[in-house]
Enzyme design. Sequence first.
Site, PDB file in Angstrom:
ATOM      1  N   HIS A  19       0.831  -1.210   0.000  1.00 23.90           N
ATOM      2  CA  HIS A  19       0.000   0.000   0.000  1.00 23.90           C
ATOM      3  C   HIS A  19       0.862   1.255   0.000  1.00 23.90           C
ATOM      4  CE1 HIS A  19      -2.498  -3.092   2.274  1.00 23.90           C
ATOM      5  NE2 HIS A  19      -2.948  -3.059   1.045  1.00 23.90           N
ATOM      6  N   ASP A 117      -6.552   5.075   1.066  1.00 20.40           N
ATOM      7  CA  ASP A 117      -6.627   3.812   0.328  1.00 20.40           C
ATOM      8  C   ASP A 117      -7.827   3.007   0.822  1.00 20.40           C
ATOM      9  OD1 ASP A 117      -5.821   2.216   2.509  1.00 20.40           O
ATOM     10  OD2 ASP A 117      -3.705   2.252   1.911  1.00 20.40           O
TER      11      ASP A 117
END
Length: 484
Positions: A19, A117
């Site tokens: 991520h 995210d």
Amino acid sequence: MEKPKKLHAALLSSPGMGHLIPVIELGKRLVADHGFQVTVFILPLQASGAEAEIIEFAMTTKLLDVLELPPPELSASGLGEDAALATRLAVMMREARPAFRSALVAMDVRPDVLIVDLFGTEHLCIGDELGIPKYVYNTSNAWFLALAIYSPTLDKEVKGEYVDRTEPLEIPGCKPVRPEDVVDPMLDRSNQQYREYVRQAGEIRMADGILLNVWEDLQAETLAALRKEEFLGRVVNGPVYTVGPLIRPVRRAGLGKELLVWLDKQPSESVMFVSFGSGGTLSAEQLVELAWGLELSQQRFIWVLRRPTVKSLDGSFFDAGKGGDGDEVLSFLPVGFTARTRDRGLVLPSWGPQVEILSHPSVGGFLSHCGWNSTLESMTNGVPMIAWPLYAEQRLNATLLAEEIGVAVRPKALPSKEIVVREEVEELVRTVMVGEEGHATRARVKEVKRSAEMAVARGGSSYESLRKMKEDCQTRGHQIKKSR
Ligand code: UDP
């Protein structure tokens, strides 16, 4: 004339290399190509080595600020030792919300836009509170996103476990998803990770738009389906922006002298790179079969070797890059393996400079767990893959790569279900490196590479998409101000 004010974007990344990398790369692109000021917020680093290196590298570019939030208080969160990876990530992000909110409120100049995210959807409400537009950045692909945002509907319509079905799951306008390919959170509907997943999917609705780490040509049909009013219109207010491929750049000194000298000596496209991302591990038995397969194939290789798993497949996710595995991991290989393959193979304990390896002209294949970053790194370097999915959304990615995009071959059965025996490994490696099918896959991946380069170049689809996102974001910001 007064210079127009820079838009300030606050980006929030969930933990883990997978991520962190695309969030930082998005931040860099927003600054370098679109004149944003960017602050990336991260949770405390989980792994000492690799994650810290990424942050350090990002900081040396002086493009963006990276701020580490205080460690979330997990003692009252009910998070069990054996909680699944997706549950752990979701809970950590939830518990970090007060700290993230305080950090934003305390900033001298309030950010103009919030981008989180997929694990950060619970933070979108902070955007509402601050009166700024808010976006979700899906760091994976469009098919994965389609399945995620359709999951609340599937949750209502499908009875029983998804994995027990004999029919694929239909998602409007998209390739159906085979039950065995569902993402980890969908494997057991009674598990907390499933509830977190469906919740996150529902929360995407709050976003003003979704950013995706793909480009238009890569998944044109799925993107078209996603954008249809009856699909996305029900789920999200704003558009889908394709902004990829956003990958970590090659560091000049990244390979190190020894590796560079070795790679320079090998013929063009002759080396198979073997690596399972930041967290993937194999069983001891599978590790031995893979070693034999590589040896029997007689092809050159570089293998990032990790100690075999004892427990879950994602067991080492939070240890990524700690590098604790020194040379003792070699003891898990068949006796004599290193000596017998000395003239054509290298084993790197625990961690290797993947982007640099994949970009070296001697590398001609990648046996990969199909994490989305690894996948993008392979495609953008024109390297065909052996798709070896282990966990998370990797089974879905493997099917996409092998059956839709055409840049990978794969074992007959899923490696997470059955051991891939040495003969099959041998055949797969030979297929990619020297076989007929390999030639076609190699030609296709080179096309994909070119289309990726065009997408991110100035004026390309991803460049334009991010430019449009900036415009929309300004318009939305004015609308919000007016309405308050
Ligand atoms: N990576 C690396 N060296 C390694 C293993 C992984 O540099 O030995 C990097 C890899 O290049 C990629 C990231 O870590 O950028 C892994 O992300 P991915 O999405 O592929 O998989 P995940 O680790 O999230 O499962």
